[in-house]
Each structure stands twice: as structure tokens, then as C-alpha cells.
Design an enzyme around this catalytic site. Structure first.
Site, short mmCIF file in Angstrom:
data_model
loop_
_atom_site.label_atom_id
_atom_site.label_comp_id
_atom_site.label_asym_id
_atom_site.label_seq_id
_atom_site.Cartn_x
_atom_site.Cartn_y
_atom_site.Cartn_z
N GLU A 73 -33.68 25.43 1.63
CA GLU A 73 -32.70 26.37 0.76
C GLU A 73 -31.24 25.90 1.19
O GLU A 73 -30.99 25.87 2.41
CB GLU A 73 -32.85 27.78 1.31
CG GLU A 73 -32.14 28.71 0.41
CD GLU A 73 -32.37 30.14 0.63
OE1 GLU A 73 -33.59 30.52 0.18
OE2 GLU A 73 -31.63 30.88 1.13
N THR B 9 -29.23 29.00 -3.59
CA THR B 9 -28.94 30.58 -3.58
C THR B 9 -27.89 30.93 -4.67
O THR B 9 -27.06 29.86 -5.09
CB THR B 9 -28.50 31.34 -2.31
OG1 THR B 9 -27.21 30.81 -1.92
CG2 THR B 9 -29.53 30.84 -1.16
N ALA C 58 -24.86 37.37 -5.46
CA ALA C 58 -25.03 38.42 -6.26
C ALA C 58 -23.78 38.88 -6.87
O ALA C 58 -22.76 38.92 -6.00
CB ALA C 58 -25.68 39.69 -5.29
N ARG D 140 -33.27 40.82 -7.30
CA ARG D 140 -32.71 41.96 -7.60
C ARG D 140 -31.12 41.61 -6.89
O ARG D 140 -30.01 42.09 -7.66
CB ARG D 140 -33.26 43.48 -6.93
CG ARG D 140 -32.15 44.61 -7.43
CD ARG D 140 -32.83 45.85 -6.33
NE ARG D 140 -31.92 45.67 -5.05
CZ ARG D 140 -32.29 46.33 -4.00
NH1 ARG D 140 -32.74 47.54 -4.28
NH2 ARG D 140 -31.32 46.13 -3.03
N ALA E 90 -36.09 43.43 -9.56
CA ALA E 90 -36.57 42.17 -9.67
C ALA E 90 -37.65 41.93 -10.82
O ALA E 90 -37.90 41.13 -11.64
CB ALA E 90 -36.83 41.30 -8.46
N HIS F 170 -39.02 45.70 3.03
CA HIS F 170 -37.55 45.75 2.47
C HIS F 170 -36.82 46.89 2.94
O HIS F 170 -37.56 47.91 3.06
CB HIS F 170 -37.44 45.31 0.93
CG HIS F 170 -36.12 45.44 0.54
ND1 HIS F 170 -35.43 46.55 0.19
CD2 HIS F 170 -35.56 44.14 0.26
CE1 HIS F 170 -34.17 46.16 -0.50
NE2 HIS F 170 -34.38 44.76 -0.28
N GLN G 225 -38.73 36.65 3.25
CA GLN G 225 -37.35 36.84 4.19
C GLN G 225 -37.75 36.03 5.59
O GLN G 225 -38.83 35.88 5.95
CB GLN G 225 -37.46 38.03 4.56
CG GLN G 225 -35.98 38.62 5.20
CD GLN G 225 -34.88 38.10 4.72
OE1 GLN G 225 -34.41 36.85 4.72
NE2 GLN G 225 -34.09 39.11 3.94
#
Ligand code: FAD
Length: 288
Positions: free
Chosen positions: A17, A48, A51, A107, A125, A149, A176
């Protein structure tokens, strides 16, 4: 290439990532880092998405570069927080035009200093997954949380919600980061019992500097840190080179244990650092 096809033809999968630059001026540095990492035997790379739009502008461009110029299958992240349904349609149109085939549907979290409506379009999501499926032919990934979460009251509820997301059309999951493999194994057992049968890619973040420790604790949503990890930090946090070496060795140790326990794949949070990625992959590449 659809990432779900990579998972069905190969086990374990190895993915990286990376994140886009905060400013356009940083784009060349990110592209040169991904180019350096692309020489490693990886199966796909994910990019990524900041947001709410902060550093999300270049996500599609970097993912297209990976796929078109470096022949690495790419996964573009997309978040729905603070976006209207029209914003999401626009982004999906952009991804389609760039030839993006794989999207990690997220999300996202409320952007800092954002005072608008948090969910003007999609609340979860799973709803974004439905919108992506309606839009076109994409392979879709989703996020999952071995240690629950932070918004969920408990892991059972979180896994019930995860099942809704997978049933909406998720083809594979990425976890995660976690530092205690036992937490991952417990989660995997519960997910399978719940009927979640898509591949689960295990997210590993190597600790390479002391400044990362606090950020990791926040980003991971409070992932538990086994005592050997905590001891390692306290012993070496004032010695940057020793901490880097120990952090890489810890990540390698985690990866070897996971691979010995029949996992679907390893997703390495590279922090855009080719040197760290190379050191890790050079030790474990025969295991993939
Ligand atoms: P969701 O799946 O929507 O879950 C969020 C919460 O809502 C959970 O507690 C869940 O249990 C609950 N929930 C879900 N559905 C329901 C329902 N129907 N009813 C009630 N409750 C429900 N953030 C970024 O901004 N950009 C990125 O690029 C990015 N990449 C990430 C990559 C990975 C692998 C991971 C693990 C996280 C990433 N994140 C990223 C962070 C992520 O956006 C946040 O963790 C966010 O808080 C949750 O996103 P989600 O997609 O998991 O949300």
C-alpha cells in the site's frame, strides 16, 4: 486484471500500500518510490484516498501509472464520507476513464476541520459497494478490523456488519494493521463462522521510526501491542537505526507466522518507503 482473480489463482498473495502526496509537487517522489517497489515480486499495489478530498486527487493517476507504465495490477481506494452521490458518480467516471479495474470501497472518517454534512450520500461502505456495483464492472475490496472497528460496540456486531458489506458485493478484504497475530486468527475464525468466505489479506505495518509509534496507535484504532513489541519499542526508541532493524525483524516474524498459518495474503503498509519494503521482501520472497 481483477484482484479477485489473483486471489483465486495464487496463495498467498503479496501486496503493497502507498499513499498519494499531500501536494502535487510531491507526485514525482511518490512515482519514483512506487517504481522502485515495482521491481519486487508483488501481486498488486493499492493507493490510498484522503477522505473528503484532501489528498485524493492523485489516487487514480498513481493507480493508472502502476497498471499502465509498471504493469502492476492496482487497487484505487475510494471513500464516501463527506461526498454526495453525485461526487461518487464523478469519481467512478474518472476511475473508469483511467481504466481502473479494482476499487477498495471505504466509508472513511470525518475529515479534520470539516463542518459540512458528514454523510450526504452513503452512510456505510456497504452502500458505496452497492453504488459501485450499479455503476459498472469493478472488482471490489473492503476493509476489516481484526480487533473491532472503533465505532462498533463489539467484534460480533462488527462482523455482522462486515457480512452485510461482503454480501453487498465485496470480492476480498484487507485488514487494519495488527501487531498480535493471535488477534487476526481469532477474527478469521469468527468471520468464517459467520459465512464470510472471501479472501482476507492481512495488513502488516513495519515500525521503522519512533515518530511512527503514536501515529500507528491512532491509525490502527488502538490495535493491541504484545509485550514483546512494547519491550522492543522501549528498548530501542532512542536508537533510530536499531529501532528500524528491530521493527523490520518484528514484521518479518509476524509475516512468517501468518504464512505458516495458511493465510490468503500479506498486505504491507509501506509508508512509501522502498528501502523497508525491499528489506522485508528480500527475507520472505521464497515464501510466496
Ligand atoms: P464501514 O464498513 O462502513 O464500517 C464503519 C463502521 O460502521 C463499523 O463500525 C461498522 O461495524 C459499522 N457499520 C457498517 N455497516 C453498518 C450497518 N449497516 N449498520 C450499522 N453499523 C454499520 N481511510 C481513508 O480515508 N482513506 C483510505 O484510503 C483508507 N484506506 C484504508 C484501508 C484499509 C485496509 C483499512 C482497514 C482502512 C482504511 N481507511 C482509509 C480507514 C477507514 O476509512 C476507516 O477505518 C473508517 O472508519 C471505516 O471505514 P470502513 O470502510 O471500514 O467502514
Amino acid at each position: 486484471m481483477f484482484i479477485k482473480d489473483i486471489f483465486s489463482s495464487k496463495k498467498p498473495v503479496l501486496s503493497f500500500e502507498v499513499f498519494p502526496p499531500k501536494q502535487d509537487s510531491g507526485l514525482d517522489a511518490v512515482l519514483s518510490a512506487v517504481e522502485e517497489m515495482s521491481s519486487l515480486p508483488i501481486d498488486y499495489m493499492s493507493v490510498t484516498y484522503g477522505a473528503g478530498g484532501s489528498n485524493s486527487k492523485n489516487t487514480g493517476q498513481i493507480a493508472a501509472h502502476l497498471k499502465d507504465k509498471l504493469s502492476i495490477p492496482s487497487l484505487a481506494h475510494l471513500t464516501c464520507v463527506a461526498n454526495s452521490k453525485e461526487d461518487i458518480q464523478k469519481k467512478l467516471t474518472e476511475y473508469k476513464e483511467l481504466g481502473i479495474e479494482n476499487i477498495l470501497a471505504l466509508r472513511g472518517d470525518k475529515p479534520r476541520d470539516f463542518d459540512g454534512e458528514i454523510f450526504p450520500g452513503y452512510r456505510y461502505a456497504s452502500e458505496l459497494v452497492g453504488a459501485i456495483k450499479n455503476f459498472g464492472d469493478f472488482c471490489i475490496g473492503g476493509a476489516c478490523y481484526p480487533e473491532c472497528h472503533p465505532d462498533s460496540p463489539n467484534i460480533e456486531t462488527d462482523i455482522e456488519n462486515l457480512k452485510i458489506k461482503v454480501d453487498a458485493g465485496v470480492d476480498f478484504l484487507v485488514t487494519q494493521m495488527f501487531f498480535d497475530n493471535n488477534e487476526f486468527y481469532k477474527f478469521r475464525d469468527k468471520a468464517v463462522k459467520k459465512g464470510i468466505n472471501v479472501p482476507i489479506n492481512a495488513g502488516i505495518m513495519p515500525l521503522t521510526n519512533a515518530g511512527q509509534i503514536q501515529r500507528m496507535a491512532i491509525l490502527s484504532g488502538g490495535a493491541s501491542m504484545p509485550s514483546k513489541f512494547v519491550k522492543m519499542i522501549s528498548k530501542y526508541q532512542d536508537n533510530p537505526e536499531a529501532l528500524k532493524q528491530a521493527g523490520i525483524a518484528y514484521a518479518v516474524d509476524q509475516i512468517i507466522d501468518l504464512l505458516s498459518n495458511d493465510i490468503d495474503g500479506i498486505h504491507l503498509y509501506t509508508m512509501n518507503k522502498p528501502e523497508t519494503a525491499k528489506k522485508i521482501v528480500n527475507v520472505v520472497n521464497n515464501l510466496f
